[in-house]
Write an enzyme that holds these catalytic residues in place. Structure first.
Site, PDB file in Angstrom:
ATOM      1  N   LYS A   1       0.825  -1.213   0.000  1.00  0.00           N
ATOM      2  CA  LYS A   1       0.000   0.000   0.000  1.00  0.00           C
ATOM      3  C   LYS A   1       0.854   1.256   0.000  1.00  0.00           C
ATOM      4  O   LYS A   1       2.034   1.249   0.350  1.00  0.00           O
ATOM      5  CB  LYS A   1      -0.988  -0.041   1.164  1.00  0.00           C
ATOM      6  CG  LYS A   1      -2.091  -1.067   0.856  1.00  0.00           C
ATOM      7  CD  LYS A   1      -3.269  -1.001   1.772  1.00  0.00           C
ATOM      8  CE  LYS A   1      -4.337  -1.976   1.258  1.00  0.00           C
ATOM      9  NZ  LYS A   1      -5.381  -2.229   2.243  1.00  0.00           N
TER      10      LYS A   1
ATOM     11  N   ARG B   1      -3.388 -10.058   4.904  1.00  0.00           N
ATOM     12  CA  ARG B   1      -3.746 -10.174   3.484  1.00  0.00           C
ATOM     13  C   ARG B   1      -2.559  -9.655   2.686  1.00  0.00           C
ATOM     14  O   ARG B   1      -2.225  -8.477   2.767  1.00  0.00           O
ATOM     15  CB  ARG B   1      -5.009  -9.356   3.209  1.00  0.00           C
ATOM     16  CG  ARG B   1      -5.512  -9.441   1.783  1.00  0.00           C
ATOM     17  CD  ARG B   1      -6.770  -8.581   1.633  1.00  0.00           C
ATOM     18  NE  ARG B   1      -7.277  -8.622   0.272  1.00  0.00           N
ATOM     19  CZ  ARG B   1      -6.799  -7.899  -0.725  1.00  0.00           C
ATOM     20  NH1 ARG B   1      -5.804  -7.066  -0.525  1.00  0.00           N
ATOM     21  NH2 ARG B   1      -7.328  -8.008  -1.932  1.00  0.00           N
TER      22      ARG B   1
END
Ligand code: PMM
Length: 277
Positions: A217, A257
């Site tokens: 991210k 995840r």
């Protein structure tokens, strides 16, 4: 599993996902990618057909179904435990019928409350992520008090997840089937993600297992920026993500995840070997 951290491997079946550039956009490539993640040691394969990158346009329901259902069928046939990353009740229902056992809803039931009824009816596991709006509007809603303020990001996310839990219970999903996720990057700026990671214990004390998705991210890209401020590109954030996995394992999360399952497994082996688990 290593220790007890579930490794959820990401199988994005989207032409425009920010993190893998849509390389797995067709069924065969996505299935091959899922098989690789399975061989690398994924506990769960998270199959998604809608990109949530800022500015992404939503696929039609029929497009999302066409993307995820054949991939889920093939991976379930291989013996994989599959979750479907969707905000839509039609897609959740079709995915569960195809053999998925987990619904990963980044909207926590806000985008389509019918998802909760589908999950309740099927007895599936439900991952409810903190979310405020679809990606076209979420940046505007990344508004929280400074840390320690009455509505800082940890307090707000905790309260809004607790509200989701009430809706989930009202739909008849038992608590044992629910996992919560703070939703890093969704209506959060970089500093909010770090504040949430700092305050994860206050989210955990809602009493539910936590899943965290930090892999690749942009807040990691910002952390690792060059001296001139250029963010680290998406493909070069893996080591930072792995370091975060170690920290998250130490803090007792239920699962992570991730895109790089093999590297995550290595991290968790080291963690397990050194933490007496
Ligand atoms: N992040 C993305 C997509 N789905 N689901 C959960 N539960 N948690 C997340 O943090 C999350 C998610 C966006 O990342 P991607 O484009 O790399 O899949």
């Amino acid at each position: 599993m290593d220790g007890s951290v579930v490794v959820m491997g990401v199988v994005n079946v989207t032409p425009d996902s920010f993190s893998d550039g849509g390389r797995w956009a067709d069924t065969d490539a996505a299935v091959a990618h899922g098989r690789r993640l399975l061989a690398d040691g994924a506990d769960v394969l998270d199959v998604g057909g809608e990109s949530t990158r800022p500015g992404a346009t939503r696929p039609l329901v029929s497009e999302e179904l066409d993307r995820v259902v054949p991939v889920i069928e093939a991976l379930v046939a291989d013996g994989a435990r599959v979750s479907v990353d969707t905000m839509r009740s039609e897609v959740a229902a079709a995915a569960l019928a195809a053999g998925a056992t987990i619904v990963n809803d980044v909207s926590g039931g806000l985008a389509d409350p019918g998802v909760l009824d589908v999950v309740a009816g099927a007895g599936a596991t439900y991952v409810a992520m903190h979310w405020r709006a679809h990606s076209d509007r979420m940046a505007d809603l990344a508004t929280y008090d400074a840390p320690g303020g009455p509505d800082d990001v940890v307090t707000a996310v905790r309260r809004e997840l607790a509200e989701r839990v009430e809706a989930i219970r009202a739909a008849g999903v038992p608590d044992e089937q629910v996992v919560l996720d703070p939703g890093l990057g969704f209506a959060k700026r970089g500093e909010h993600n770090w504040q949430l990671l700092d305050g994860l214990d206050r989210i955990a004390d809602l009493g539910f297992p936590l899943l965290v998705g930090a892999s690749r991210k942009s807040f990691l890209g910002t952390l690792l920026a060059d001296a001139d401020g250029t963010p680290r590109p998406v493909g070069e954030r893996e080591v930072a993500g792995h370091a975060l996995t170690m920290v998250l394992a130490q803090r007792g999360v239920w699962g992570v995840r991730v895109h790089d399952v093999r590297g995550t497994r290595d991290v968790l082996r080291v963690w397990r070997r050194t933490s007496g688990r």
